[in-house]
Design an enzyme around this catalytic site. Structure first.
Site, mmCIF file in Angstrom:
data_model
loop_
_atom_site.group_PDB
_atom_site.id
_atom_site.type_symbol
_atom_site.label_atom_id
_atom_site.label_comp_id
_atom_site.label_asym_id
_atom_site.label_seq_id
_atom_site.Cartn_x
_atom_site.Cartn_y
_atom_site.Cartn_z
ATOM 1 N N CYS A 1 -1.882 10.276 -6.409
ATOM 2 C CA CYS A 1 -3.030 10.040 -5.527
ATOM 3 C C CYS A 1 -4.007 11.217 -5.624
ATOM 4 O O CYS A 1 -3.625 12.362 -5.375
ATOM 5 C CB CYS A 1 -2.594 9.876 -4.078
ATOM 6 N N SER B 1 -12.349 7.030 -2.418
ATOM 7 C CA SER B 1 -11.566 8.134 -1.877
ATOM 8 C C SER B 1 -11.053 7.689 -0.521
ATOM 9 O O SER B 1 -11.553 8.095 0.530
ATOM 10 C CB SER B 1 -12.405 9.403 -1.756
ATOM 11 N N LYS C 1 0.850 -1.206 0.000
ATOM 12 C CA LYS C 1 0.000 0.000 0.000
ATOM 13 C C LYS C 1 0.884 1.253 0.000
ATOM 14 O O LYS C 1 1.865 1.318 0.738
ATOM 15 C CB LYS C 1 -0.898 -0.004 1.248
ATOM 16 N N THR D 1 -9.590 -2.976 -9.155
ATOM 17 C CA THR D 1 -11.011 -3.158 -8.857
ATOM 18 C C THR D 1 -11.413 -4.642 -8.823
ATOM 19 O O THR D 1 -12.129 -5.077 -7.914
ATOM 20 C CB THR D 1 -11.861 -2.401 -9.904
HETATM 21 C C1 DHB Z 1 -5.175 6.491 -2.569
HETATM 22 C C2 DHB Z 1 -5.733 6.481 -3.840
HETATM 23 C C3 DHB Z 1 -4.893 6.450 -4.932
HETATM 24 O O1 DHB Z 1 -5.385 6.422 -6.202
HETATM 25 C C4 DHB Z 1 -3.528 6.431 -4.753
HETATM 26 O O2 DHB Z 1 -2.719 6.409 -5.803
HETATM 27 C C5 DHB Z 1 -2.987 6.450 -3.483
HETATM 28 C C6 DHB Z 1 -3.835 6.482 -2.396
HETATM 29 C C7 DHB Z 1 -6.065 6.544 -1.420
HETATM 30 O O3 DHB Z 1 -7.082 7.226 -1.480
HETATM 31 O O4 DHB Z 1 -5.722 5.915 -0.380
#
Ligand code: DHB
Length: 309
Positions: free
Chosen positions: A130, A70, A45, A270
């Site tokens: 992000c 989000s 992550k 997804t």
């Molecule tokens: C998150 C979403 C993203 O698309 C990303 O690249 C990094 C973090 C998020 O909302 O945690």
């Protein structure tokens, strides 16, 4: 015999599938599940220096043709992921990706300095895209800023590193970004991140809580945009920058198309969220079936070979 082996930088992977960062890769349990799955590798992550709870829920919703999220960078903090990666290194595995998404350039420099000075020998995906932190623009949409970030990073960082990019929609933007990326010793790019700040409406309402319902879209909605980004960067980037395709992958056919457009590796977001890690074996079987029908025995038989009219 069909081989799905693929190479990025100095690493060879048994197959071309992995998770998209953010999906089922935050906790130790999730990371272990990915490691033990059929995927060719996996990524952690995206992390920040300090642990984060992320945005309020609901913050991820499955839609008929994809997903909206989000999340707001919930993660266990840089130290956790560095410890994790170093344990993998000690057990002889350097074939994983470490995703870094600092809230500032200084935070990214701090984390990359620690990775540089550590025993970690895997690949870093520096997230420049992000869309979900209120008040923080997506770096990848600011060309001068992206150039500055890469200039500072490559002034000291020597290990294999790539960047995760937002989707682009304009030919001149592709060219501007490719010209910047080509100046640096990048080993790969990952494209695309979600299409940011979209809005889904149902029953007279938004479906996620943060940011008045605005969130990143993934899944089938984004596949044509993802393929366009993979294809354009395949044409514009120097050949030692590999492309990791991401966006709308639900089947072996989708992976096949990403590779035709120029991807060396393909991430699943997804659909991994929907189906869990069993998605990898299903998609690998489908991909092998397509290759068999076409008498292709390796990824290189069709990588980048999209026909144009
Ligand atoms: C998150 C979403 C993203 O698309 C990303 O690249 C990094 C973090 C998020 O909302 O945690």
């Amino acid at each position: 015999m069909i081989s799905l082996e693929t190479t990025i930088s100095n690493k060879t992977f048994s197959n071309c599938l992995m998770n998209a960062s953010g999906v089922k890769c935050m906790t130790l349990e999730e990371l272990s599940n990915l490691k033990n799955s059929e995927s060719g590798t996996w990524i952690t992550k995206s992390c920040t220096i300090s642990p984060r709870e992320g945005n309020p829920s609901p913050r991820y919703v499955d839609l008929q043709l994809g997903s909206i999220n989000s999340m707001g960078l919930p993660n266990l903090g840089f130290e956790f992921y560095l410890d994790y990666a170093l344990k993998e290194h000690k057990s002889g595995n350097d074939n994983l990706f470490f995703s870094v998404a600092g809230l500032t350039l200084e935070d990214n420099i701090e984390m990359l300095t620690q990775i540089e000075n550590s025993d970690f020998q895997g690949l870093v995906e520096l997230n420049l895209s992000c869309p979900n932190i209120p008040g923080k623009p997506q770096t990848g949409y600011d060309f001068d800023r992206t150039d500055e970030v890469l200039k500072q990073v490559f002034s000291f960082y020597t290990k294999p590193l790539g960047v995760k990019l937002p989707p682009y929609f304009d030919i001149v933007h592709f060219e501007m970004m490719a010209n910047i990326l080509n100046k640096y010793q990048l080993r790969f790019i990952t494209c695309i991140n979600s299409i940011g700040n979209a809005l889904y409406v149902e029953d007279e309402s938004v479906v996620i809580k943060p940011k008045g319902g605005f969130g990143g879209i993934g899944g089938a909605y984004v596949k044509p945009t993802a393929l366009a980004n993979v294809r354009m960067f395949h044409k514009l980037l120097k050949k030692d920058i590999s492309i990791i395709g991401c966006g709308g992958v639900e089947s072996g056919k989708d992976v096949f198309e990403h590779i035709l457009c120029g991807a060396s590796m393909v991430q699943i977001g997804t659909q991994l969220m929907k189906d869990g890690t069993k998605v990898f074996s299903k998609i690998l079987t489908e991909l092998k079936e397509i290759m068999k029908d076409k008498n292709y025995t390796t990824i290189l038989d069709f990588k980048g070979k999209l026909k144009e009219l």
